[in-house]
Design an enzyme around this catalytic site. Structure first.
Site, PDB file in Angstrom:
ATOM      1  N   ASN A  16      30.974  58.551  39.739  1.00  0.00           N
ATOM      2  CA  ASN A  16      32.331  58.799  39.233  1.00  0.00           C
ATOM      3  C   ASN A  16      33.266  58.004  40.133  1.00  0.00           C
ATOM      4  O   ASN A  16      33.615  58.440  41.232  1.00  0.00           O
ATOM      5  CB  ASN A  16      32.651  60.287  39.272  1.00  0.00           C
ATOM      6  CG  ASN A  16      34.043  60.600  38.726  1.00  0.00           C
ATOM      7  OD1 ASN A  16      34.845  59.712  38.457  1.00  0.00           O
ATOM      8  ND2 ASN A  16      34.342  61.879  38.575  1.00  0.00           N
ATOM      9  N   ARG A 101      30.705  57.964  34.746  1.00  0.00           N
ATOM     10  CA  ARG A 101      31.820  58.594  34.056  1.00  0.00           C
ATOM     11  C   ARG A 101      32.853  57.508  33.744  1.00  0.00           C
ATOM     12  O   ARG A 101      33.313  56.796  34.626  1.00  0.00           O
ATOM     13  CB  ARG A 101      32.463  59.670  34.929  1.00  0.00           C
ATOM     14  CG  ARG A 101      33.658  60.335  34.241  1.00  0.00           C
ATOM     15  CD  ARG A 101      34.578  61.008  35.217  1.00  0.00           C
ATOM     16  NE  ARG A 101      35.712  61.633  34.529  1.00  0.00           N
ATOM     17  CZ  ARG A 101      36.881  61.869  35.098  1.00  0.00           C
ATOM     18  NH1 ARG A 101      37.088  61.530  36.357  1.00  0.00           N
ATOM     19  NH2 ARG A 101      37.844  62.438  34.429  1.00  0.00           N
ATOM     20  N   HIS A 190      38.577  65.244  29.622  1.00  0.00           N
ATOM     21  CA  HIS A 190      37.699  66.320  30.113  1.00  0.00           C
ATOM     22  C   HIS A 190      36.587  66.621  29.096  1.00  0.00           C
ATOM     23  O   HIS A 190      36.005  67.702  29.107  1.00  0.00           O
ATOM     24  CB  HIS A 190      38.473  67.622  30.382  1.00  0.00           C
ATOM     25  CG  HIS A 190      39.453  67.544  31.504  1.00  0.00           C
ATOM     26  ND1 HIS A 190      40.636  68.263  31.504  1.00  0.00           N
ATOM     27  CD2 HIS A 190      39.447  66.836  32.654  1.00  0.00           C
ATOM     28  CE1 HIS A 190      41.312  68.000  32.607  1.00  0.00           C
ATOM     29  NE2 HIS A 190      40.617  67.138  33.331  1.00  0.00           N
ATOM     30  N   ARG A 251      51.329  67.601  36.737  1.00  0.00           N
ATOM     31  CA  ARG A 251      51.765  67.044  35.448  1.00  0.00           C
ATOM     32  C   ARG A 251      52.515  68.102  34.648  1.00  0.00           C
ATOM     33  O   ARG A 251      52.165  69.285  34.668  1.00  0.00           O
ATOM     34  CB  ARG A 251      50.565  66.552  34.640  1.00  0.00           C
ATOM     35  CG  ARG A 251      49.789  65.439  35.297  1.00  0.00           C
ATOM     36  CD  ARG A 251      48.599  65.034  34.430  1.00  0.00           C
ATOM     37  NE  ARG A 251      47.633  64.272  35.199  1.00  0.00           N
ATOM     38  CZ  ARG A 251      46.316  64.383  35.094  1.00  0.00           C
ATOM     39  NH1 ARG A 251      45.801  65.257  34.240  1.00  0.00           N
ATOM     40  NH2 ARG A 251      45.514  63.650  35.834  1.00  0.00           N
ATOM     41  N   GLU A 394      29.896  68.653  35.151  1.00  0.00           N
ATOM     42  CA  GLU A 394      30.039  67.365  34.479  1.00  0.00           C
ATOM     43  C   GLU A 394      28.959  66.384  34.913  1.00  0.00           C
ATOM     44  O   GLU A 394      28.484  65.576  34.104  1.00  0.00           O
ATOM     45  CB  GLU A 394      31.430  66.795  34.754  1.00  0.00           C
ATOM     46  CG  GLU A 394      32.541  67.617  34.103  1.00  0.00           C
ATOM     47  CD  GLU A 394      33.932  67.169  34.514  1.00  0.00           C
ATOM     48  OE1 GLU A 394      34.555  66.428  33.736  1.00  0.00           O
ATOM     49  OE2 GLU A 394      34.382  67.561  35.606  1.00  0.00           O
TER      50      GLU A 394
END
Length: 414
Positions: A16, A101, A190, A251, A394
């Site tokens: 990743n 990823r 996601h 955010r 993940e």
């Protein structure tokens, strides 16, 4: 020189690659076990750090190295050295693939994909809609390919799981020609987590994924919700970018688009300032100065008004999405919490479900208070809709998808 394996290799290295970091895990897909995990951070700085933990054979001592690592190529070479020191090097004949990823795959990639020049070109073409993520993903891929050009490299896309959304959910209500010309639509993110967690939730309920409708709440510093019907995503909260949707650590989530024009006209802010405001100085940190939910809850318990308001706004948005996706799905079998906040913040789970009893939702206080790394139900037996906590994984999902793709390619060539 890479040795030829005498049996089918079963190991997958998952990478990743971020803008200044590389997270990695080496897994053995024969049993899903982790052989090593690690992180390289602050790449390109004098204070670069590599943390490596071997897990093979019951685990080993964590090793840490500090000092400048100039770029991603040097970072991956350092990772390869650490793995080699444990007998797990990149030249191992047991390595079946490297899974990457990749944040944005657009509409073209709806499944894991073996990387070639054409795939690289498409990921690069999507940089304008993922400027913070795709460039770093590309660097990691190209570096890994240079280290093992003979090995299958697989891209697993964050957006792939959401490509099943109907056009009614994916389209924004703007001029179609403009939207098509500039690829403006809801892509969602996601996705690897939402795919894994929705399947694990079905398993927890003792059913097949095709039999259940699930609302997944991935709550970390970044946060997103998805409505999953029979194993397929039919709506998700993040959109063209990861800015849309839930209140997040830094955010804003959903906001009137005219706020940007207002800030330009009235505050004299330029595009980069507005972008920085909405992505890095908003959400929980903008509301109360903290984006760590543990610290926010501590402040709430002490009666801090700013933290209390931030928490209430966070929960209000969560409830809105739970209700909206309940309506989208029509029938809901489970609402599931995952990721750092979702898995660990019992007060968030309790507050998000409180008041939704008419929808068949409830949380058992004792079950909710339990801390565990296991998937579990936290709803009382009488609840019509299950409420669950399912830790996301993940890396395991990327490894599974990469290994399955490589195995199917081998089978088709035999």
């Amino acid at each position: 020189m890479t040795a030829t394996p005498t049996h089918t290799p079963t190991r997958v290295l998952v990478l990743n690659s971020g803008s200044s970091s590389v997270k990695y895990q080496l897994l053995d897909m024969a049993d899903g076990s982790r052989l090593a995990v690690g992180l390289v951070e602050r790449i390109g700085e004098e204070t670069s750090r590599l943390v490596h933990t071997p897990l093979q054979g019951g685990g080993g001592a964590k090793r840490e190295k500090n000092g400048p690592i100039p770029d991603h190529a040097a970072a991956l070479k350092a990772v390869a050295e650490e793995l080699a020191a444990d007998g797990l090097g990149l030249d191992s004949p047991e390595l079946a693939a490297i899974g990457h990823r990749v944040v944005h795959g657009g509409l073209r990639f709806s499944a894991p994909t073996v990387i070639d020049d054409e795939v690289l070109a498409e990921v690069e073409r999507l940089v304008p809609v993922a400027p913070l993520h795709n460039p770093a993903n590309l660097i990691g891929i190209r570096t890994a390919m240079s280290l093992r050009p003979d090995l299958p490299q697989v891209a697993v896309f964050d957006t792939a799981f959401h490509t099943t959304m109907p056009e009614s959910a994916a389209r924004y209500a703007i001029d179609v020609a403009t939207a098509d010309a500039y690829r403006i639509r809801r892509y969602g993110f996601h996705g690897t987590s939402h795919a894994y967690v929705s399947r694990e939730t079905a398993k927890l309920l003792g059913k097949a994924p095709e039999e259940v409708n699930v609302i997944v709440l991935h709550l970390g510093n970044g946060a997103s919700a998805s409505a999953v019907a029979g194993g397929r995503c039919v709506d998700t909260s993040m959109g063209l970018t990861p800015l849309e949707g839930l209140v997040m650590g830094t955010r804003s989530g959903d906001i009137d688009p005219a706020v940007t024009f207002h800030l330009k006209r009235v505050a004299g802010m330029d595009d980069s300032e507005i972008d920085g405001l909405l992505n890095k100085k908003s959400g929980l940190v903008g509301l109360c100065g903290d984006n760590d939910m543990r610290e926010i809850r501590r402040r709430v318990d002490e009666g801090d008004e700013a933290a209390t308001l931030a928490f209430d706004i966070y929960i209000h948005r969560l409830k809105k999405y739970i209700g909206a996706y309940y309506a989208v799905l029509g029938r809901v079998d489970a609402v599931v919490f995952t990721a750092g906040v979702g898995e660990n913040a019992a007060p968030v789970r309790e507050a998000a479900i409180a008041g939704l009893e008419e929808l068949g939702l409830a949380v058992d206080a004792d079950l909710n208070a339990v801390r565990s790394d296991e998937a579990r139900l936290i709803s009382p037996d009488y609840a019509r809709v299950a409420v669950a906590v399912v830790p996301t994984d993940e890396e395991l999902e990327i490894a599974r998808q990469s290994f399955a793709l490589v195995q199917s390619s081998v089978s088709s060539n035999e």
